[in-house]
Design an enzyme around this catalytic site. Structure first.
Site, PDB file in Angstrom:
ATOM      1  N   CYS A 124       0.369   3.704   2.866  1.00 40.22           N
ATOM      2  CA  CYS A 124       0.843   3.108   4.118  1.00 40.22           C
ATOM      3  C   CYS A 124       2.356   3.299   4.245  1.00 40.22           C
ATOM      4  O   CYS A 124       2.861   3.621   5.321  1.00 40.22           O
ATOM      5  CB  CYS A 124       0.503   1.616   4.162  1.00 40.22           C
ATOM      6  SG  CYS A 124      -1.253   1.248   4.015  1.00 40.22           S
TER       7      CYS A 124
ATOM      8  N   CYS B   1       0.836  -1.206   0.000  1.00 38.00           N
ATOM      9  CA  CYS B   1       0.000   0.000   0.000  1.00 38.00           C
ATOM     10  C   CYS B   1       0.875   1.263   0.000  1.00 38.00           C
ATOM     11  O   CYS B   1       1.512   1.558   1.012  1.00 38.00           O
ATOM     12  CB  CYS B   1      -0.902  -0.052   1.243  1.00 38.00           C
ATOM     13  SG  CYS B   1      -1.716   1.480   1.668  1.00 38.00           S
TER      14      CYS B   1
END
Length: 76
Positions: free
Chosen positions: A31, A28
């Site tokens: 993230c 991600c």
């Protein structure tokens, strides 16, 4: 074999004190951008909170339990 974090184990980890739950995944991009921020928080506020990481690609039952439907998700 990758083992999914159980809801019971998750609940045990968040029992005491202030807990920051970081729901993210290695794949991600947002993230990954948040990782330095989380590390800085940990360094500056070492004794103020506990960090519990939930893998958004593996810990599906925990994500449902805390109603996290996007990555990253942060819950205090």
């Amino acid at each position: 074999v990758i083992v999914q974090l159980s809801v019971n184990d998750f609940e045990m980890k968040i029992q005491s004190g202030i807990v920051l739950v970081d729901v993210g995944a290695e794949w991600c991009p947002p993230c990954k951008k948040m990782e330095p921020v989380i590390h800085q928080l940990q360094n500056e506020l070492t004794d103020k909170f506990k960090l519990v990481k939930v893998d958004g690609g593996i810990d599906i039952e925990v994500m449902k339990h805390i109603k996290a439907d996007a990555l990253p998700t942060f819950v205090i």
